[in-house]
Write a protein that holds these residues in place. Structure first.
Motif, PDB file in Angstrom:
ATOM      1  N   VAL A  55      32.212 -27.382 -16.024  1.00  0.00           N
ATOM      2  CA  VAL A  55      32.800 -26.655 -17.140  1.00  0.00           C
ATOM      3  C   VAL A  55      32.447 -25.190 -16.931  1.00  0.00           C
ATOM      4  O   VAL A  55      31.290 -24.857 -16.690  1.00  0.00           O
ATOM      5  CB  VAL A  55      32.241 -27.153 -18.500  1.00  0.00           C
ATOM      6  CG1 VAL A  55      32.831 -26.368 -19.651  1.00  0.00           C
ATOM      7  CG2 VAL A  55      32.502 -28.642 -18.674  1.00  0.00           C
ATOM      8  N   VAL A  56      33.439 -24.315 -16.971  1.00  0.00           N
ATOM      9  CA  VAL A  56      33.208 -22.883 -16.813  1.00  0.00           C
ATOM     10  C   VAL A  56      33.236 -22.266 -18.206  1.00  0.00           C
ATOM     11  O   VAL A  56      34.211 -22.416 -18.939  1.00  0.00           O
ATOM     12  CB  VAL A  56      34.274 -22.228 -15.903  1.00  0.00           C
ATOM     13  CG1 VAL A  56      34.027 -20.738 -15.781  1.00  0.00           C
ATOM     14  CG2 VAL A  56      34.280 -22.896 -14.530  1.00  0.00           C
ATOM     15  N   LEU A  57      32.158 -21.598 -18.557  1.00  0.00           N
ATOM     16  CA  LEU A  57      32.001 -21.035 -19.892  1.00  0.00           C
ATOM     17  C   LEU A  57      31.885 -19.524 -19.817  1.00  0.00           C
ATOM     18  O   LEU A  57      31.494 -18.979 -18.794  1.00  0.00           O
ATOM     19  CB  LEU A  57      30.723 -21.585 -20.552  1.00  0.00           C
ATOM     20  CG  LEU A  57      30.595 -23.095 -20.615  1.00  0.00           C
ATOM     21  CD1 LEU A  57      29.185 -23.484 -21.031  1.00  0.00           C
ATOM     22  CD2 LEU A  57      31.610 -23.659 -21.577  1.00  0.00           C
ATOM     23  N   GLU A  58      32.198 -18.885 -20.918  1.00  0.00           N
ATOM     24  CA  GLU A  58      32.043 -17.446 -21.043  1.00  0.00           C
ATOM     25  C   GLU A  58      31.273 -17.186 -22.333  1.00  0.00           C
ATOM     26  O   GLU A  58      31.678 -17.654 -23.392  1.00  0.00           O
ATOM     27  CB  GLU A  58      33.425 -16.798 -21.094  1.00  0.00           C
ATOM     28  CG  GLU A  58      33.432 -15.313 -21.037  1.00  0.00           C
ATOM     29  CD  GLU A  58      34.864 -14.783 -20.983  1.00  0.00           C
ATOM     30  OE1 GLU A  58      35.450 -14.789 -19.895  1.00  0.00           O
ATOM     31  OE2 GLU A  58      35.375 -14.393 -22.045  1.00  0.00           O
ATOM     32  N   VAL A  59      30.140 -16.510 -22.236  1.00  0.00           N
ATOM     33  CA  VAL A  59      29.313 -16.195 -23.399  1.00  0.00           C
ATOM     34  C   VAL A  59      29.461 -14.710 -23.677  1.00  0.00           C
ATOM     35  O   VAL A  59      29.246 -13.884 -22.785  1.00  0.00           O
ATOM     36  CB  VAL A  59      27.827 -16.542 -23.133  1.00  0.00           C
ATOM     37  CG1 VAL A  59      26.983 -16.198 -24.347  1.00  0.00           C
ATOM     38  CG2 VAL A  59      27.678 -18.003 -22.759  1.00  0.00           C
ATOM     39  N   LEU A  85      36.320 -29.735 -29.500  1.00  0.00           N
ATOM     40  CA  LEU A  85      37.247 -29.014 -28.627  1.00  0.00           C
ATOM     41  C   LEU A  85      38.687 -29.181 -29.092  1.00  0.00           C
ATOM     42  O   LEU A  85      39.477 -28.233 -29.035  1.00  0.00           O
ATOM     43  CB  LEU A  85      37.100 -29.499 -27.180  1.00  0.00           C
ATOM     44  CG  LEU A  85      35.785 -29.166 -26.479  1.00  0.00           C
ATOM     45  CD1 LEU A  85      35.749 -29.811 -25.110  1.00  0.00           C
ATOM     46  CD2 LEU A  85      35.599 -27.661 -26.368  1.00  0.00           C
ATOM     47  N   ASP A  86      39.039 -30.382 -29.559  1.00  0.00           N
ATOM     48  CA  ASP A  86      40.402 -30.630 -30.037  1.00  0.00           C
ATOM     49  C   ASP A  86      40.758 -29.732 -31.225  1.00  0.00           C
ATOM     50  O   ASP A  86      41.909 -29.332 -31.388  1.00  0.00           O
ATOM     51  CB  ASP A  86      40.584 -32.097 -30.447  1.00  0.00           C
ATOM     52  CG  ASP A  86      40.654 -33.037 -29.255  1.00  0.00           C
ATOM     53  OD1 ASP A  86      40.908 -32.554 -28.130  1.00  0.00           O
ATOM     54  OD2 ASP A  86      40.436 -34.247 -29.448  1.00  0.00           O
ATOM     55  N   LYS A  87      39.778 -29.412 -32.058  1.00  0.00           N
ATOM     56  CA  LYS A  87      40.019 -28.615 -33.262  1.00  0.00           C
ATOM     57  C   LYS A  87      39.835 -27.114 -33.029  1.00  0.00           C
ATOM     58  O   LYS A  87      40.161 -26.313 -33.898  1.00  0.00           O
ATOM     59  CB  LYS A  87      39.082 -29.062 -34.378  1.00  0.00           C
ATOM     60  CG  LYS A  87      39.345 -30.465 -34.866  1.00  0.00           C
ATOM     61  CD  LYS A  87      38.343 -30.868 -35.925  1.00  0.00           C
ATOM     62  CE  LYS A  87      38.560 -32.297 -36.345  1.00  0.00           C
ATOM     63  NZ  LYS A  87      37.529 -32.729 -37.293  1.00  0.00           N
ATOM     64  N   ALA A  88      39.303 -26.736 -31.885  1.00  0.00           N
ATOM     65  CA  ALA A  88      38.994 -25.321 -31.623  1.00  0.00           C
ATOM     66  C   ALA A  88      40.267 -24.513 -31.413  1.00  0.00           C
ATOM     67  O   ALA A  88      41.224 -24.988 -30.785  1.00  0.00           O
ATOM     68  CB  ALA A  88      38.107 -25.201 -30.390  1.00  0.00           C
ATOM     69  N   PRO A  89      40.323 -23.288 -31.961  1.00  0.00           N
ATOM     70  CA  PRO A  89      41.502 -22.441 -31.751  1.00  0.00           C
ATOM     71  C   PRO A  89      41.560 -21.933 -30.318  1.00  0.00           C
ATOM     72  O   PRO A  89      40.535 -21.797 -29.644  1.00  0.00           O
ATOM     73  CB  PRO A  89      41.287 -21.280 -32.730  1.00  0.00           C
ATOM     74  CG  PRO A  89      39.814 -21.213 -32.917  1.00  0.00           C
ATOM     75  CD  PRO A  89      39.309 -22.621 -32.783  1.00  0.00           C
ATOM     76  N   GLY A  90      42.769 -21.658 -29.863  1.00  0.00           N
ATOM     77  CA  GLY A  90      42.944 -21.067 -28.543  1.00  0.00           C
ATOM     78  C   GLY A  90      42.536 -19.607 -28.553  1.00  0.00           C
ATOM     79  O   GLY A  90      42.216 -19.037 -29.597  1.00  0.00           O
ATOM     80  N   LEU A  91      42.573 -18.982 -27.403  1.00  0.00           N
ATOM     81  CA  LEU A  91      42.174 -17.583 -27.294  1.00  0.00           C
ATOM     82  C   LEU A  91      43.127 -16.654 -28.026  1.00  0.00           C
ATOM     83  O   LEU A  91      42.778 -15.527 -28.347  1.00  0.00           O
ATOM     84  CB  LEU A  91      42.067 -17.164 -25.828  1.00  0.00           C
ATOM     85  CG  LEU A  91      40.930 -17.827 -25.055  1.00  0.00           C
ATOM     86  CD1 LEU A  91      40.945 -17.365 -23.609  1.00  0.00           C
ATOM     87  CD2 LEU A  91      39.595 -17.545 -25.694  1.00  0.00           C
ATOM     88  N   ARG A  92      44.317 -17.119 -28.302  1.00  0.00           N
ATOM     89  CA  ARG A  92      45.280 -16.298 -29.038  1.00  0.00           C
ATOM     90  C   ARG A  92      45.088 -16.427 -30.539  1.00  0.00           C
ATOM     91  O   ARG A  92      45.813 -15.836 -31.317  1.00  0.00           O
ATOM     92  CB  ARG A  92      46.707 -16.673 -28.658  1.00  0.00           C
ATOM     93  CG  ARG A  92      47.025 -16.317 -27.233  1.00  0.00           C
ATOM     94  CD  ARG A  92      48.460 -16.595 -26.951  1.00  0.00           C
ATOM     95  NE  ARG A  92      48.810 -16.156 -25.616  1.00  0.00           N
ATOM     96  CZ  ARG A  92      50.003 -16.257 -25.101  1.00  0.00           C
ATOM     97  NH1 ARG A  92      50.979 -16.792 -25.815  1.00  0.00           N
ATOM     98  NH2 ARG A  92      50.241 -15.832 -23.887  1.00  0.00           N
ATOM     99  N   GLY A  93      44.122 -17.257 -30.948  1.00  0.00           N
ATOM    100  CA  GLY A  93      43.807 -17.374 -32.361  1.00  0.00           C
ATOM    101  C   GLY A  93      44.695 -18.315 -33.150  1.00  0.00           C
ATOM    102  O   GLY A  93      44.595 -18.401 -34.353  1.00  0.00           O
TER     103      GLY A  93
END
Length: 104
Positions: A55-59, A85-93
């Motif tokens: 898993v590649v993460l960005e902090v 993860l299923d409920k998390a918003p995408g990077l576009r919000g």
């Protein structure tokens, strides 16, 4: 006069027909500030071992740091990490399940 083009491996200098080469993209490396690509022969990289499922993460907290962890390590964050993860918003919000133009 004729021009002859030949292809050689960036790793070993071995010459081979163009159709035998693959492109190896190095996306991140401590010595690089941008991605690079190498022309290599498949046999030259067959010894590389996969790290498995990663898993590649960005902090982000003023500066950005990238982390690469195993899937097993990531899954230890929470017992229901897949549902989170299923409920998390995408990077576009956008909310999961929302599409522009819908009235949801």
């Amino acid at each position: 006069m004729a021009f002859v083009q030949r292809m050689v491996s960036d790793l070993t200098g071995t010459e081979a027909p163009n159709d035998e080469f693959v492109t190896l993209v190095v996306r991140e490396h401590p010595k690089l500030d941008q991605a690079v690509q190498l022309d290599v022969l498949p046999d030259e990289i067959k010894g590389l071992k996969s790290a498995g499922e990663i898993v590649v993460l960005e902090v982000k907290n003023g500066e950005t740091k990238n982390l690469v962890v195993t899937l097993a390590e990531f899954n230890k964050l929470h017992k229901d990490i897949d549902q989170i993860l299923d409920k998390a918003p995408g990077l576009r919000g956008r909310r999961p399940g929302y599409s522009p133009g819908s009235r949801a």
